[in-house]
Design a protein around this motif. Structure first.
Motif, short mmCIF file in Angstrom:
data_model
loop_
_atom_site.label_atom_id
_atom_site.label_comp_id
_atom_site.label_asym_id
_atom_site.label_seq_id
_atom_site.Cartn_x
_atom_site.Cartn_y
_atom_site.Cartn_z
N ARG A 423 0.82 -1.21 0.00
CA ARG A 423 0.00 0.00 0.00
C ARG A 423 0.85 1.26 0.00
O ARG A 423 0.47 2.27 -0.60
CB ARG A 423 -0.93 0.02 1.21
N HIS A 424 1.99 1.24 0.67
CA HIS A 424 2.81 2.45 0.79
C HIS A 424 4.22 2.22 0.27
O HIS A 424 4.85 1.20 0.56
CB HIS A 424 2.91 2.89 2.27
N GLY A 425 4.70 3.18 -0.49
CA GLY A 425 6.09 3.22 -0.91
C GLY A 425 6.76 4.45 -0.33
O GLY A 425 6.08 5.42 0.07
N TYR A 426 8.08 4.44 -0.29
CA TYR A 426 8.84 5.57 0.26
C TYR A 426 10.03 5.85 -0.65
O TYR A 426 10.70 4.94 -1.12
CB TYR A 426 9.33 5.26 1.68
N TYR A 427 10.27 7.13 -0.89
CA TYR A 427 11.47 7.54 -1.58
C TYR A 427 11.73 9.01 -1.28
O TYR A 427 10.95 9.65 -0.58
CB TYR A 427 11.39 7.27 -3.08
N SER A 428 12.84 9.53 -1.79
CA SER A 428 13.17 10.94 -1.55
C SER A 428 12.98 11.73 -2.83
O SER A 428 13.12 11.21 -3.94
CB SER A 428 14.61 11.07 -1.04
N THR A 444 1.08 6.60 -1.45
CA THR A 444 -0.05 5.73 -1.17
C THR A 444 -0.65 5.28 -2.49
O THR A 444 -1.12 6.11 -3.28
CB THR A 444 -1.12 6.45 -0.33
N PHE A 445 -0.61 3.98 -2.74
CA PHE A 445 -1.13 3.44 -4.00
C PHE A 445 -2.64 3.20 -3.85
O PHE A 445 -3.08 2.46 -2.98
CB PHE A 445 -0.43 2.12 -4.34
N LEU A 446 -3.40 3.84 -4.71
CA LEU A 446 -4.85 3.75 -4.64
C LEU A 446 -5.43 2.66 -5.52
O LEU A 446 -6.57 2.24 -5.34
CB LEU A 446 -5.48 5.10 -5.03
#
Length: 689
Positions: A423-428, A444-446
């Protein structure tokens, strides 16, 4: 009759049309920094010229230090905004900064003031337009670009232009079908006015570690080349409301006076991969013991070379490592390799499906064990590094899929990680809502718009004959379900209730093999295990001086993501203590042991061999479905089958008894499917030691 006023109005209208249609160069004038133009403000002119000189000192270095030149040029531009050469230098400096899209306005102004301001102007304009997603305009400028005077390798320039045009074409296609996502700043608990990047997370998103160049770094040193603070690693934990608490520096156990950067994190957050600058850039591993991280140890020569190793990721079982290196023999500038951590064989290049003639970077393996995310300058990138996804199925990697717009941009998008749930990814990224510099963002992937609501089956504590199934209702907005189960909890001493460090073995029951081993944290007792779908797992928790504890998870290949919290209290070996054998299986309605029981039976045999005075009662239990007499007989025959196995393996039968209790000793209510499942069990009781 035409009046004077009608004529005047028409004249003004025609003049306006003329001015609008005139070349921009006729409307703008290139203003030099000279006494002739600024004789009335000699002090201002002197200060501006000083700023230009200071900027040029950084701009003219080899290699140039564009970001150090920028503030000086911008100060001079405030005094005189209409100098073509200064605007070009500002634009070029922005192209080499963290805020590349800002270059466009200065490059366009430089061209308006003087179309011949620099031979590289069309290429620079192409880059500025490209970085702002103006695909067609960028292509037009790239086609007008020519090599700079003195360029020796015009073929390389032509190839670069062709690649940039392909990137714009890719960008135009991808931007036309944007993904449904939210991209939110991770907030002040993580981000500061200084650069933050390289986020790594535990599989359940409860902990994040990242790299920052903020004040207060270990040694409080600054990089002599960039002027920024040295890199240090920080950590934060997520609150129940979803925000991050104020990050803390990991301290001198991990951070040094030089650059220390996050690279990868095991799903349970107990092992950290760290990049350090020694030997040109090598990978190290640090382990969490209690609440403190131990000093990172350099990984072996099968991973680190005299070349540059920059990023890496664990497989969910912790036995293999994917990493990026630019060592000789690769397919491109930087390639992704895989190596077994405890093996002796060389690292294997992932091949041409993944690696290109350009650079690959930022590899991350999802806890499902088969989905890899990485960044690449090749494939169908829309510019710089884009993030891609590939799935390992049927012995090969799938064609990498671009994560698309707006996750990817025309600038570099690197070091992406994703939660086990998907559901959630993180990057800069550098964005307008940043706290001052590069910040960490949560994606947040919908998923698809207005998908149907489906029911999913969540496999919970599956054991014995049939797995337990709980029907869940999918959320109205669904995402592509990750095929993995996260098992987590706390291991304690049953008597004292205090957390203990224990070993958690993950067994493939169909193969009767231990496929992974982990440790619970020695201070908190916390553990987390990632279980990719498609395997019948036995989970065994063990520690010297305690009886082992087992659980079973039979996860079908298409089992969707679930998160199970299971706190485990280990029991010491005392008379009267009972232990459920969750990984002993029988054929339906029979007392025939299935082969998947072998590992658990061997574990029980080992316990008896290592404890010669131990005496056990093996007992069988059922739910209350069916006739009581039949259930008692079946449970007794099953208990006897276990005893017969142990005796056949050399255990003295005088140490073993068996009993069938049918449905007379339930451990849960028979009113529910879950309760009946728990009541159908095989267990042992210590009768002597």
């Amino acid at each position: 009759m035409t009046t004077y006023y009608d004529f005047l109005s028409m004249y003004k209208y025609l003049l306006a049309l003329l001015l609008l249609s005139a070349p921009a160069t006729l409307l703008a004038q290139d203003v030099e920094f000279s006494k002739d133009r600024f004789g009335n403000d000699k002090d201002g002119l002197k200060a501006a010229l000083k700023e230009i000189k200071l900027g040029d000192e950084s701009y003219d270095l080899d290699p140039p230090r564009y970001e150090q030149a920028l503030p000086h040029y911008l100060a001079a531009q405030k005094f005189n905004p209409n100098n073509a050469q200064l605007n070009f230098k500002i634009g070029e400096s922005y192209l080499h900064s963290g805020f590349k899209p800002r270059a466009l306005e200065y490059l366009q102004k430089a061209y308006q003031l003087n179309p011949d301001v620099d031979p590289r102007i069309h290429y620079a304009l192409g880059r500025g337009l490209h970085l702002n997603g103006k695909w067609d305009e960028a292509i037009a400028e790239y086609k007008r670009a020519t090599p700079a005077t003195g360029t020796k390798n015009t073929a390389a320039f032509t190839q670069d232009i062709q690649k940039k045009i392909r990137e714009c074409e890719n960008g135009r296609k991808l931007a036309a079908k944007p993904n449904r996502v939210f991209i939110d700043n991770a907030g002040p608990g993580v981000n500061s006015p200084y650069p933050e990047y390289g986020p790594v997370i535990t599989a359940d998103e409860s902990v994040i570690l990242f790299t920052s160049r903020r004040p207060g770094s270990t040694g409080d040193q600054k990089d002599p080349e960039t002027g920024g603070f040295m890199e240090d690693i920080y950590t934060s934990t997520r609150t129940t409301k979803g925000s991050w608490v104020d990050a803390r520096n990991l301290g001198e156990g991990v951070n040094t006076e030089g650059h220390d950067a996050t690279v990868g994190l095991s799903p349970d957050g107990q092992r950290l991969l760290v990049y350090m600058e020694d030997n040109g850039g090598d990978l190290h591993e640090a382990n969490l013991r209690g609440a403190e991280w131990r000093k990172p140890q350099k990984l072996g020569s099968r991973i680190n070379t005299r070349s540059h190793e920059s990023s890496a990721a664990y497989t969910p079982d912790g036995r293999s490592l994917y990493f990026v290196t630019d060592k000789e023999g690769g397919l491109g500038q930087r390639d992704i390799y895989k190596v077994e951590m405890e093996g002796r064989g060389p690292a294997q290049n992932l091949g041409s499906v993944i690696n290109t003639q350009y650079g690959e970077e930022g590899v991350f393996l999802h806890p499902d064990g088969k989905t890899m995310y990485f960044s690449s300058e090749g494939h169908n990138s829309m510019g710089g590094y884009d993030i891609f996804k590939s799935v390992y199925e049927n012995g090969k990697w799938s064609q990498p899929e671009n994560l698309g717009w707006p996750i990817n941009t025309p600038d570099d998008d690197v070091f992406f990680v994703i939660s086990a749930s998907g559901r959630h990814g993180y990057y800069s990224s550098f964005r307008d809502d940043g706290l001052g510099s590069k910040d960490i963002y949560q994606i947040t992937f919908l998923g698809p718009e207005k998908p149907p609501v489906l029911s999913q089956e969540d496999q919970l504590l599956a054991s014995r004959v049939q797995p337990v199934k709980e029907t869940l209702l999918a959320p109205p907005v669904a995402i592509v379900a990750a095929q993995v189960t996260i098992l987590k909890g706390i291991v304690t001493d049953e008597a004292s209730k205090q957390p203990i460090e224990a070993t958690i073995d993950v067994v493939d029951n169909s193969l009767n093999q231990t496929i992974a081993s982990f440790q619970s944290n020695e201070q908190s007792g916390r553990y987390l295990v990632s279980l990719p779908s498609g395997v019948n797992y036995g989970i065994v928790v063990r520690k010297d001086g305690y009886l082992f504890h087992s659980e079973n998870f039979d996860l079908p290949a298409k089992a969707a993501y679930s998160e199970v919290v299971k706190d485990i209290a280990l029991k010491k070996l005392d008379v009267g203590v009972k232990v459920v054998l969750n990984n002993i299986f029988f054929d339906f309605d029979k007392a025939t042991l299935r082969k998947e029981s072998t590992n658990e039976l061997e574990r029980l045999q080992k316990l008896l061999v290592e404890t010669p005075a131990l005496r056990l009662e093996i007992s069988g239990h059922t739910d209350n479905v069916g006739k009581a007499e039949y259930n008692k007989d079946l449970s007794q025959r099953r208990a006897k089958a276990v005893v017969d196995y142990l005796v056949a393996k050399g255990i003295d039968k005088s140490r073993l008894t068996f009993a069938g209790y049918g449905d007379t000793q339930p451990v849960a209510s028979n009113a529910s499917k879950t309760g009946r499942q728990l009541n159908r069990r095989t267990e042992f009781k210590v009768t002597g030691k």
